[in-house]
Design a protein around this motif. Structure first.
Motif, mmCIF file in Angstrom:
data_model
loop_
_atom_site.group_PDB
_atom_site.id
_atom_site.type_symbol
_atom_site.label_atom_id
_atom_site.label_comp_id
_atom_site.label_asym_id
_atom_site.label_seq_id
_atom_site.Cartn_x
_atom_site.Cartn_y
_atom_site.Cartn_z
ATOM 1 N N HIS A 168 31.008 42.016 39.225
ATOM 2 C CA HIS A 168 32.049 41.134 38.673
ATOM 3 C C HIS A 168 31.787 39.673 39.038
ATOM 4 O O HIS A 168 32.027 38.778 38.222
ATOM 5 C CB HIS A 168 33.419 41.590 39.184
ATOM 6 N N ARG A 169 31.296 39.413 40.266
ATOM 7 C CA ARG A 169 30.945 38.030 40.619
ATOM 8 C C ARG A 169 29.797 37.518 39.757
ATOM 9 O O ARG A 169 29.810 36.369 39.280
ATOM 10 C CB ARG A 169 30.572 37.953 42.103
ATOM 11 N N TRP A 172 30.959 36.383 36.220
ATOM 12 C CA TRP A 172 31.547 35.050 36.116
ATOM 13 C C TRP A 172 30.482 33.973 36.268
ATOM 14 O O TRP A 172 30.554 32.919 35.625
ATOM 15 C CB TRP A 172 32.636 34.865 37.165
ATOM 16 N N GLN A 173 29.482 34.232 37.098
ATOM 17 C CA GLN A 173 28.408 33.241 37.260
ATOM 18 C C GLN A 173 27.548 33.138 36.006
ATOM 19 O O GLN A 173 26.981 32.078 35.719
ATOM 20 C CB GLN A 173 27.550 33.605 38.467
ATOM 21 N N LEU A 193 35.547 39.951 29.361
ATOM 22 C CA LEU A 193 36.193 39.380 30.536
ATOM 23 C C LEU A 193 37.701 39.418 30.381
ATOM 24 O O LEU A 193 38.234 38.994 29.337
ATOM 25 C CB LEU A 193 35.757 37.924 30.737
ATOM 26 N N ALA A 195 40.354 37.504 30.826
ATOM 27 C CA ALA A 195 40.611 36.115 31.187
ATOM 28 C C ALA A 195 41.547 35.458 30.199
ATOM 29 O O ALA A 195 41.701 35.907 29.059
ATOM 30 C CB ALA A 195 39.301 35.343 31.260
ATOM 31 N N GLN A 242 39.185 28.178 32.757
ATOM 32 C CA GLN A 242 39.224 29.623 32.625
ATOM 33 C C GLN A 242 39.901 30.221 33.851
ATOM 34 O O GLN A 242 39.545 29.883 34.973
ATOM 35 C CB GLN A 242 37.808 30.187 32.508
ATOM 36 N N SER A 244 41.045 34.001 35.532
ATOM 37 C CA SER A 244 40.924 35.444 35.408
ATOM 38 C C SER A 244 42.306 36.083 35.447
ATOM 39 O O SER A 244 43.324 35.425 35.642
ATOM 40 C CB SER A 244 40.064 36.002 36.538
ATOM 41 N N GLN A 250 38.164 30.593 37.844
ATOM 42 C CA GLN A 250 36.796 31.090 37.846
ATOM 43 C C GLN A 250 35.818 30.122 37.197
ATOM 44 O O GLN A 250 34.660 30.060 37.606
ATOM 45 C CB GLN A 250 36.722 32.435 37.107
ATOM 46 N N LEU A 251 36.240 29.386 36.201
ATOM 47 C CA LEU A 251 35.292 28.564 35.440
ATOM 48 C C LEU A 251 36.025 27.372 34.850
ATOM 49 O O LEU A 251 37.143 27.509 34.345
ATOM 50 C CB LEU A 251 34.658 29.406 34.323
#
Length: 588
Positions: A168-169, A172-173, A193, A195, A242, A244, A250-251
């Motif tokens: 999951h990490r 997002w990356q 996702l 999100a 973004q 989650s 997250q972004l």
């Protein structure tokens, strides 16, 4: 229902008695090979005559090779590759346990809920295999498919990373926001996702990006699908934020940074519209949305009137507008310029006041600059001048007195040379050679040779002046004064001494008239009573002002006094004073 082969299903359909009329027989239908693949879904539809009066609809999920009843009866399931996933440090290992002769296919793919399967890696392999994956490559939707290389073989699918926190990490990356002209955007990611997205305002001074909620609410995001901004115009400070499903940021991307340039120092005005045309206006700041007309200490409150005027005159850029409200971006550049103008005016006023003060105090300023120039010049010149001290070692007390004088002169500072500090060189070179070297260096550098007269030195001078050579007497191996007279006397006799030599003697140890007349052709100073003049001569044209020179003379005098008192109290002092008196100067 049973599996006689991998492609056929033994199927029997029975008609229950409840579906037929009384008196009619109950029958059944048996299919020896009903074509259906392992693991598929089969729909059975039957009816009676006349057609469609009675119907039976049934949907069945056929078992696959993972079922125990099938695994033992279907031969193709016997050779199916069995998968296991293990971790090895930062790597992930896919271990396939098959026989050495068995050939099979292996595929890695992204199983996307929204859209078709995206293949990533495919190989045909033989025998046991261990596939190594980097931990950064795993994502929740990464699945593995394996099958034997036989016609109509059963394929096994496994998705082992759905609940892996690292996957999951990594997802997002790997996610990226992409701007689609003119006002579209898309979130690219290998997997779906959970999100939500919203627009936010990023101020120039840093700090968190402030969501534009509730005017622009959060929306669910569908990855790899184009979305539209509800905006009229773009702005470099507008970013996509973004979030989650765990309400964790997250972004975040400011999508117009490349096309519209860097962040601007603009103030975002938020207009909210309510029922009955009620409107309110505030400025978005780090502390919240500040009403323009209030007494707060924020920048928006201080410039509230000016910002309202800019909005009414059309100087603000409208970014969004609908029934709920509007967003306006107002430039703050001109207010920053006004602030810097005030700072420059304050600096100019301070400089003018300082210049006026200097004009009023110009005499004091000139004096201070003159003193500073003298101190700098005196210090630089003094460091460059040398002094060579020549004396007769009458006794240990007198040697200590000369040593104290040399040490005090070094503090002025002067570069002092004295045989008392150069015994090793004297022993190696001899007194005469050492004196020649020191005298040549001192004269070349514009320094001064100091002849320090004592009763012993006066006696040696008389011997040289009367006989042309010293009488036979015992001289120490370090007696540079006796050796130097052979060179010093010619300088005095031929008139080369002025400017190169000075004389000195100590109060109460010798009278001025005891110094031979030949040596009085150069300045002769009594120490410590004439120390200021003595120091001024040694330091030359760069000597400091009289007041500063007096302070230095006082320092040298305090350094000499203990050694001079000790020399006067020594037992040999009365005997050595035999040359004191007016008649000592008449022997020339």
């Amino acid at each position: 229902m049973a599996y006689p082969t991998a492609r056929c299903v033994l199927l029997e359909v029975r008609v229950p008695a409840a579906l037929v009329q009384p008196g009619q027989s109950v029958g059944s239908v048996v299919f020896d090979c009903f074509e259906a693949a392992l693991g598929t879904e089969v729909q059975i539809w039957s009816y009676t005559q006349p057609r469609y009066q009675k119907e039976v609809n049934l949907t069945l999920q056929l078992p696959d090779c993972r079922g125990l009843e099938v695994r033992d009866s279907i031969q193709s399931c016997w050779a199916l590759p069995w998968l296991s996933v293990t971790a090895d440090g930062d790597d992930v290992l896919l271990v396939l346990d098959v026989s050495e002769e068995q050939s099979f296919g292996l595929s890695l793919y992204w199983n996307q809920v929204q859209g078709p399967i995206k293949p990533w890696w495919h190989r045909n392999l033989t025998g046991p295999q261990t596939i190594t994956l980097n931990h950064t490559d795993i994502v929740p939707c990464l699945c593995v498919q394996a099958w034997t290389l036989e016609p109509d073989s059963v394929r096994t699918n496994i998705c082992p990373f759905r609940k892996d926190p690292r996957a999951h990490r990594n997802l997002w990356q790997a996610a990226r926001l992409q701007l689609l002209p003119p006002r579209g955007w898309r979130l690219d990611a290998p997997c779906s996702l959970p999100a939500q997205a919203t627009l936010c305002w990023q101020a120039l001074g840093g700090g968190p990006c402030q969501p534009l909620v509730p005017l622009l609410p959060r929306e669910n995001v569908t990855v790899n699908m184009a979305l539209e901004f509800p905006l009229l115009k773009g702005h470099p400070n507008l970013c996509v934020q973004q979030v989650s499903s765990w309400k964790k940021l997250q972004l975040q991307e400011c999508l117009w940074a490349d096309s519209l340039g860097p962040l601007k120092d603009d103030m975002l005005l938020v207009e909210t519209r309510g029922p009955q045309d009620n409107r309110s206006l505030c400025a978005l700041e780090p502390s919240g949305c500040t009403p323009l007309l209030n007494r707060a200490s924020t920048r928006a409150a201080r410039l509230g009137e000016q910002l309202l005027q800019d909005l009414r005159s059309g100087q603000c850029l409208q970014l969004w507008d609908d029934d709920l409200g509007a967003l306006w971006a107002c430039s703050m550049d001109k207010y920053i310029h006004q602030r810097w103008v005030l700072v420059w005016l304050a600096c100019l006023l301070f400089a003018a006041a300082l210049f006026l003060l200097l004009l009023l105090k110009k005499d004091h300023v000139k004096g201070w600059l003159r003193l500073l120039k003298e101190d700098v010049r005196a210090g630089g010149t003094a460091r460059g001048r040398a002094a060579l001290l020549l004396y007769s070692a009458d006794d240990a007390g007198f040697e200590r007195l000369v040593g104290a004088l040399a040490s005090a002169l070094c503090q002025l500072p002067l570069r002092v040379a004295v045989d008392l500090w150069s015994r090793r060189e004297l022993s190696a070179q001899g007194p005469l050679a050492w004196f020649h070297a020191q005298r040549r260096q001192t004269v070349q550098e514009g320094g001064t040779v100091v002849l320090i007269f004592s009763p012993g030195a006066v006696a040696l001078c008389h011997e040289w002046l009367q006989d042309g050579a010293p009488a036979p007497r015992a001289h120490g191996p370090h007696d540079a004064f006796a050796a130097s007279l052979s060179c010093v006397l010619p300088d005095f006799l031929q008139g080369r001494a002025p400017g190169r030599y000075v004389g000195a003697y100590f109060d109460r140890l010798l009278h001025r008239d005891a110094v031979p007349a030949l040596f009085r052709t150069v300045p002769v100073f009594s120490l410590p009573s004439q120390l200021p003049d003595f120091l001024g001569t040694l330091q030359g044209p760069g000597a400091p002002r009289p007041g500063r020179l007096g302070e230095r003379a006082e320092q040298v005098s305090r350094a000499l006094q203990p050694a001079l008192d000790s020399c006067l109290r020594s037992p040999g002092t009365p005997g050595t004073a035999r040359g004191m008196g007016p008649e000592a100067g008449d022997r020339t």
